[in-house]
Design an enzyme around this catalytic site. Sequence first.
Site, mmCIF file in Angstrom:
data_model
loop_
_atom_site.group_PDB
_atom_site.id
_atom_site.type_symbol
_atom_site.label_atom_id
_atom_site.label_comp_id
_atom_site.label_asym_id
_atom_site.label_seq_id
_atom_site.Cartn_x
_atom_site.Cartn_y
_atom_site.Cartn_z
ATOM 1 N N HIS A 193 0.832 -1.209 0.000
ATOM 2 C CA HIS A 193 0.000 0.000 0.000
ATOM 3 C C HIS A 193 0.864 1.256 0.000
ATOM 4 O O HIS A 193 0.518 2.254 -0.605
ATOM 5 C CB HIS A 193 -0.982 -0.014 1.181
ATOM 6 C CG HIS A 193 -2.111 -0.944 0.924
ATOM 7 N ND1 HIS A 193 -2.201 -2.180 1.499
ATOM 8 C CD2 HIS A 193 -3.164 -0.840 0.082
ATOM 9 C CE1 HIS A 193 -3.273 -2.789 1.037
ATOM 10 N NE2 HIS A 193 -3.880 -2.001 0.178
ATOM 11 N N ASP A 459 -4.001 -8.233 -4.004
ATOM 12 C CA ASP A 459 -4.162 -9.256 -2.969
ATOM 13 C C ASP A 459 -4.343 -10.640 -3.579
ATOM 14 O O ASP A 459 -3.890 -11.635 -3.006
ATOM 15 C CB ASP A 459 -5.352 -8.912 -2.063
ATOM 16 C CG ASP A 459 -4.944 -7.906 -1.000
ATOM 17 O OD1 ASP A 459 -3.862 -8.082 -0.417
ATOM 18 O OD2 ASP A 459 -5.682 -6.938 -0.768
HETATM 19 C C1 PEP Z 1 -6.132 -5.141 -4.552
HETATM 20 O O1 PEP Z 1 -5.919 -5.903 -3.606
HETATM 21 O O2 PEP Z 1 -5.787 -5.390 -5.728
HETATM 22 C C2 PEP Z 1 -6.821 -3.855 -4.335
HETATM 23 C C3 PEP Z 1 -7.189 -3.091 -5.334
HETATM 24 O O3 PEP Z 1 -7.014 -3.454 -3.051
HETATM 25 P P1 PEP Z 1 -5.815 -2.882 -2.135
HETATM 26 O O4 PEP Z 1 -4.617 -2.683 -3.024
HETATM 27 O O5 PEP Z 1 -6.285 -1.636 -1.533
HETATM 28 O O6 PEP Z 1 -5.623 -3.999 -1.149
HETATM 29 MG MG MG Z 2 -6.910 -5.579 -1.707
#
Ligand code: PEP
Ligand code: MG
Length: 574
Positions: A193, A459
Amino acid sequence: MSFTIHGVGISDGIAIGKAHLISHAFSDIAHYEVDASQIDNEHKRFNRAINRAQEEITALEGQIPEGAPSEFQGFIDLHRLILNDPMLSQSPKDQITRLKCNAEWALKLQVEKLLEQFLQIKNNYLRDRKNDITQVVERVLRILIGESHKTTFNGKNENIIIVAHDISPAEVVEFKDQNVSSFITDVGGTTSHTAIIARSLNVPSIVALHNARQLIREGDVLIIDGTNGVVLISPSEDVIEEFKYRQQIAHKKWENLKKVRKKDSTTKDGVKINLLANIELPGDMDQAKQNGAEGIGLYRTEFLYLGRKNLPSEEEQFLNYQKAALELDGDPLVIRTFDLGSDKHTEQTNHPTGPNPALGLRAIRLCLVEQRMFRDQLRAIFRASNYGNIKILIPMVSAIQEITQTLRFIQSIKSELIDQEISFNRNIAIGAMIEVPAAAIALQFFVESFDFFSVGTNDLIQYTLAIDRSDDTVAHLYNPHHPAIILLLNKIIQTGEKNKKPVSICGEMAGDPRLIRLLLGLGIRSFSMHPANLLQVKDAIISSDISKITPWVDKITKGKPEDYEKILDKINQI
Ligand code: PEP
Ligand code: MG
């Protein structure tokens, strides 16, 4: 002496500027020399920090609940005593003068000396007070460091390059309002993140540099080549000139790319593709609009909760979502309910991070445990739905019972609003993020429960390949081309098509121009990405012909994994 270090570039481009080291851990304090004229200033910074720490302790005292155990007051008194001791509140100033160093460093040296003496103490009670000293010092350091962020980033210096061992997503958000020209860290994976938000700052960034924080000194001149993941420290004038030239070329390319802004995102064979933006804060909307987003495909609302002491109220959230909906003027606004937990941990919920945070109480799991918070957010979203095209997106669904429980809860909030005669869009679309392999594999069993799906590839890759997305030591194994990922994506898209449920992608794969043709060939017609990538992706779409790509993608999904990479290269050359 000039030298070079290598990491993983997470945001393209070149930056040239001066290093500003930021520290968090007590063991990770920056040391820099201050010239004689600045010594008085460092004394003042130190005094201010001590005074602020005093105020914080007094505020803490005011919050002691009635009937609390007497140890509470004892703890406050002890911390006040430690803070007032001349060994802590005076001696560091002598060090500043003697060593001509920054206040943080002087405090660190002083406390190390003190702690060493504590180790010699035989008495257990006294020896245990070592932790109290550490806590008090950390409080002062936090204030000093916080202050130095602010004093340095007041917008006067445009060429600040942040150098840190690690930074939390919440801290990166703080830098959004500052004039930071680049961002480099020792740790972090490409889809952590922190990296995602760093990318949204739209400045060249590099992670996984391992020891940049140790090798780089405050004020060093740096060249950051985000495209190749290279940092040049103290480069010669000739090298700086060469990189300035490259900067100009990149700038021209970017100016050229701007021309696609007004063009339709339609492929050569006439297929209209939806291009949406991911945002973390309402302020990101400007960049999304500037780059021609047709709406917001992922609003990561958890950032409204981070970096603050209190929770956002229903009203505050309502105003936020209402403003975003009005600004979009009928274009979609997909609001993801808070995906807190894991690396976006908040202390407001009082849940410890757990032994394995990415597999712990996060996202919808946390929403269902913290029902008051979830209720406030849902009410705010429903109320805002009167003002635009709002949709709700549920993060990290994995089990059928959890889906049933979530949908029942949402229904109960709707009934509550109806009872209270509060108007809202009763047909609001509710979607689920598919980002856990279990959800991808079992999608057919709950496909009817939702109106749309959005694939969180960040994820999905993390959980399918068992690669921690924030751990740079395994970043080389984080592979969107892995057969398991392509087959899972294919399965999700096919299940969506069969059941006439739209499937879009909102993970980082959607913003990578090199993967766009693969995703088009698999059947994706809606992409949501951080705003800085919109133009590149549109450019890739305009030059693609789906009718020519599809037969090759069929070869991937039905063929042998060893041929995948070759076929992918082929697709990008058509
Ligand atoms: C992901 O997991 O691809 C997603 C868009 O959510 P985040 O990156 O906020 O976990
Ligand atoms: Mg995610």
